[in-house]
Design an enzyme around this catalytic site. Structure first.
Site, short mmCIF file in Angstrom:
data_model
loop_
_atom_site.label_atom_id
_atom_site.label_comp_id
_atom_site.label_asym_id
_atom_site.label_seq_id
_atom_site.Cartn_x
_atom_site.Cartn_y
_atom_site.Cartn_z
N VAL A 178 0.82 -1.22 0.00
CA VAL A 178 0.00 0.00 0.00
C VAL A 178 0.85 1.27 0.00
O VAL A 178 0.63 2.18 -0.80
CB VAL A 178 -0.96 -0.02 1.21
CG1 VAL A 178 -1.57 1.35 1.47
CG2 VAL A 178 -2.07 -1.03 0.95
N LYS A 217 14.92 -2.73 2.00
CA LYS A 217 13.90 -2.29 1.02
C LYS A 217 14.30 -0.95 0.42
O LYS A 217 14.17 -0.72 -0.79
CB LYS A 217 12.53 -2.14 1.70
CG LYS A 217 11.88 -3.46 2.03
CD LYS A 217 10.41 -3.26 2.38
CE LYS A 217 9.78 -4.60 2.71
NZ LYS A 217 8.37 -4.53 3.00
N LEU A 243 -7.14 -0.53 -2.78
CA LEU A 243 -6.48 -1.14 -3.95
C LEU A 243 -6.41 -2.65 -3.82
O LEU A 243 -6.40 -3.19 -2.72
CB LEU A 243 -5.08 -0.56 -4.16
CG LEU A 243 -4.01 -0.74 -3.06
CD1 LEU A 243 -3.39 -2.12 -3.08
CD2 LEU A 243 -2.93 0.31 -3.25
N PHE A 298 -16.59 -10.97 -7.02
CA PHE A 298 -16.43 -11.80 -5.81
C PHE A 298 -17.48 -12.91 -5.71
O PHE A 298 -17.77 -13.40 -4.64
CB PHE A 298 -16.40 -10.92 -4.54
CG PHE A 298 -15.13 -10.12 -4.49
CD1 PHE A 298 -14.02 -10.62 -3.83
CD2 PHE A 298 -15.01 -8.92 -5.16
CE1 PHE A 298 -12.82 -9.92 -3.82
CE2 PHE A 298 -13.83 -8.21 -5.17
CZ PHE A 298 -12.73 -8.71 -4.49
N CYS A 328 -5.51 -9.36 3.43
CA CYS A 328 -6.59 -8.49 3.94
C CYS A 328 -7.80 -9.25 4.48
O CYS A 328 -8.14 -9.11 5.66
CB CYS A 328 -7.02 -7.52 2.85
SG CYS A 328 -5.74 -6.30 2.50
N LYS A 361 -3.56 -14.98 -4.98
CA LYS A 361 -4.24 -14.69 -6.24
C LYS A 361 -3.16 -14.39 -7.29
O LYS A 361 -1.99 -14.20 -6.93
CB LYS A 361 -5.21 -13.53 -6.08
CG LYS A 361 -4.56 -12.19 -5.79
CD LYS A 361 -5.65 -11.17 -5.88
CE LYS A 361 -5.21 -9.79 -5.66
NZ LYS A 361 -6.25 -8.81 -5.80
N1 LIG Z 1 -1.97 -5.28 0.74
C1 LIG Z 1 -3.13 -4.87 0.32
O1 LIG Z 1 -3.64 -5.28 -0.72
C2 LIG Z 1 -3.91 -3.84 1.10
C3 LIG Z 1 -5.01 -3.20 0.51
C4 LIG Z 1 -5.70 -2.24 1.24
C5 LIG Z 1 -5.30 -1.94 2.54
N2 LIG Z 1 -4.23 -2.58 3.10
C6 LIG Z 1 -3.82 -2.21 4.45
O2 LIG Z 1 -2.70 -1.35 4.36
C7 LIG Z 1 -1.79 -1.58 5.44
C8 LIG Z 1 -0.42 -1.92 4.90
O3 LIG Z 1 -0.50 -3.16 4.20
P1 LIG Z 1 0.68 -3.68 3.29
O4 LIG Z 1 0.19 -4.92 2.64
O5 LIG Z 1 1.19 -2.57 2.46
O6 LIG Z 1 1.77 -4.04 4.42
P2 LIG Z 1 3.27 -4.53 4.22
O7 LIG Z 1 3.53 -5.45 5.33
O8 LIG Z 1 3.48 -4.96 2.81
O9 LIG Z 1 4.14 -3.20 4.40
C9 LIG Z 1 4.30 -2.53 5.61
C10 LIG Z 1 5.66 -1.82 5.59
O10 LIG Z 1 5.74 -0.92 6.69
C11 LIG Z 1 7.07 -0.93 7.18
N3 LIG Z 1 7.06 -0.38 8.54
C12 LIG Z 1 6.48 -0.90 9.65
N4 LIG Z 1 6.67 -0.06 10.70
C13 LIG Z 1 7.36 1.00 10.23
C14 LIG Z 1 7.84 2.21 10.83
N5 LIG Z 1 7.60 2.50 12.12
N6 LIG Z 1 8.53 3.08 10.07
C15 LIG Z 1 8.75 2.82 8.77
N7 LIG Z 1 8.31 1.70 8.14
C16 LIG Z 1 7.63 0.80 8.86
C17 LIG Z 1 7.49 -2.38 7.06
O11 LIG Z 1 8.90 -2.53 7.07
C18 LIG Z 1 6.85 -2.76 5.71
O12 LIG Z 1 7.74 -2.52 4.64
C19 LIG Z 1 -2.44 -2.68 6.27
O13 LIG Z 1 -3.17 -2.10 7.31
C20 LIG Z 1 -3.37 -3.37 5.30
O14 LIG Z 1 -4.46 -3.98 5.93
C21 LIG Z 1 -3.52 -3.50 2.40
#
Ligand SMILES: NC(=O)c1ccc[n+]([C@@H]2O[C@H](COP(=O)([O-])OP(=O)(O)OC[C@H]3O[C@@H](n4cnc5c(N)ncnc54)[C@H](O)[C@@H]3O)[C@@H](O)[C@H]2O)c1
Length: 454
Positions: A11, A35, A153, A252, A263, A324
């Site tokens: 995200v 990263k 997304l 869906f 999610c 997926k």
């Molecule tokens: N993945 C999806 O498809 C999706 C879609 C919509 C919403 N979300 C939501 O968005 C949020 C993020 O999901 P994601 O899949 O991107 O997570 P992710 O685990 O892929 O990424 C999270 C990132 O945050 C970094 N991080 C954590 N703590 C940190 C800090 N204090 N400072 C800097 N970086 C830090 C981690 O190193 C990691 O790279 C979640 O709450 C998720 O539910 C995800």
């Protein structure tokens, strides 16, 4: 605007790159130095179609940069966006907010001027106010506002979804924050995207309500698929017939092995927890979770039946490991749960996924053999399972599956092929919510609808 995004996951990185693409100056921050090093070297830490190009273009244009240094990144920020993970807390199923709260504290310490602190992570109702409290405690003299801006997304389609969203949801308390968020998303509203402005709690709830509703559709159609198998219907036709009703829609309503991913599993659990805490039980969502949980064992039973009741020393080609297609994300992937059950039953699993093998290895190590190609997985296998509907599995001619497999047995958990095609190639074909090839052939011959006792 100057935007600082915390977290460069699925995200954060997509949001940062796309906000830069519409003209903002964005700095993405991540604690994971590896990263940031990858991104600085022009490599993507995740697989997401089109992302590398958007990142490269905007880095080149000077609108996008990466760092591990939050205080430096927040120096000129108008908006600081929290996009860190909110996984399931093992203890009770609630969302683990450790990362969100840690980020809030770091932001509080880093900021020395007014900014809007936006929570983009999916968080339970009321979390925004806790973020506000943490920031105030860390920096009592700081002037700031909070906002909630959940993200909708889909992995695999993330750039399109961010750039052309159905709507943008923003929850705020003050007019100043609302104005800042309107400016942030102006390039989108200028294109006709609806900006839904609401309060913090409603905004936070919209995300959970949307995701748990979609998960409900998945569990619902899976139950109907099971019913089809019992009474002799065809779920593809039933889903088409249902989904063509505009009040229902096709999205869906795809039967399969149950939902997985980063999610739905965690958000359904969190919704139940939110309901429990508020003494407002999420009974429907509880049922959705229960249907989904039983799904993996049902799929395993399907494989076992296809293998004639014994999987010991059978070579199984497992096609697909990600939850997926078009992602490398294997979080809570049903394919992996299934792989573990197959191994427990004594099978030799040869798995192939176009993007997911490296992540899978981090979860189950070498419990399965990883093939370099679908060809290598299929060659000489006793049985093939299609667990994820990657295009390359769908596009491969059935004749080729037939030729490579030792036995023409396929368990297709995504209903990729037609019964007619599989019958033509002499497959023992087991899909979801449809007739077996034998029933299908018998049905064609007699032209009498299958009747079973209900
Ligand atoms: N993945 C999806 O498809 C999706 C879609 C919509 C919403 N979300 C939501 O968005 C949020 C993020 O999901 P994601 O899949 O991107 O997570 P992710 O685990 O892929 O990424 C999270 C990132 O945050 C970094 N991080 C954590 N703590 C940190 C800090 N204090 N400072 C800097 N970086 C830090 C981690 O190193 C990691 O790279 C979640 O709450 C998720 O539910 C995800």
């Amino acid at each position: 605007m100057n935007v600082t995004v915390i977290g460069t996951g699925y995200v954060g990185l997509v949001s940062g790159a796309c906000l830069a693409a519409v003209g903002h100056r964005v700095i993405c921050v991540d604690k994971a130095a590896e990263k940031i090093e990858m991104l600085d070297a022009g490599r993507m830490p995740i697989y997401e179609p089109g992302l590398a190009e958007v990142v490269a273009d905007n880095v080149k244009a000077g609108r996008l940069a990466f760092t591990t240094d939050l205080p430096a990144a927040a120096q000129d920020a108008d908006i600081v966006m929290i996009a860190v993970g909110t996984p399931t807390r093992k203890l009770d199923g609630n969302a683990d907010l450790t990362y969100v709260y840690a980020a809030a504290e770091e932001i509080g310490r880093a900021l020395d001027h007014y900014a809007v602190i936006v929570t983009k992570s999916t968080v339970p109702a009321g979390t925004g106010f806790e973020v506000q409290r943490i920031v105030s405690t860390a920096n009592p003299t700081l002037e700031f506002d909070i906002a909630s801006n959940p993200e909708f997304l889909r992995e695999g389609n993330a750039i399109f979804d961010f750039m052309k969203p159905d709507r943008i949801v923003v929850g705020t308390v003050t007019e100043r924050a609302r104005e800042a968020m309107r400016t942030l998303y102006q390039p989108f509203s200028d294109e006709g995207v609806e900006l839904i402005l609401t309060d913090i709690v409603s905004s936070e709830l919209i995300k959970y309500a949307a995701n748990t509703f979609l998960a409900t559709k998945v569990s619902f159609i899976n139950e109907v698929a099971d019913l089809c198998e019992k009474v002799g219907g065809d779920i593809q036709d039933v889903a088409r017939g249902m989904g063509s009703d505009r009040r229902i829609g096709h999205a869906f309503l795809k039967p399969g092995p149950g939902y997985g991913g980063s999610c739905f599993p965690k958000d359904t659990l969190a919704m139940v927890h939110i309901g429990e805490r508020a003494l407002s039980p999420a009974t429907i969502v509880e049922a959705v979770i229960s249907v989904n949980r039983s799904r993996t064992h049902r799929m395993m039973a399907k494989v076992m039946a296809a293998a004639g009741g014994n999987l010991r020393d059978r070579r199984i080609a497992l096609l697909g490991l990600t939850f997926k297609p078009e992602t490398d994300d294997v979080r809570d992937s049903v394919a992996i749960l299934l792989a573990e059950l197959l191994v427990q039953a004594g099978a030799h699993v040869v798995a192939y996924d176009p993007q997911g093998a490296a992540q899978t290895r981090l979860v189950i190590g070498d419990a399965v053999e990883y093939a370099e190609s679908a060809d290598a997985a299929l060659d000489d296998a006793d049985l093939c399972i299609i667990a994820t509907d990657w295009a390359e599995f769908q596009e491969r001619p059935v004749a080729d599956y037939r030729q490579r497999l030792r036995h023409p047995v396929m368990v297709d958990l995504r209903n990729v092929f037609s019964l007619a095609e599989m019958a033509e190639h002499g497959f023992a074909y087991h899909s979801v919510g449809r007739k077996s090839v034998e029933e299908y052939t018998a049905h064609l011959e007699t032209e009498v609808p299958l009747r079973r006792a209900v």
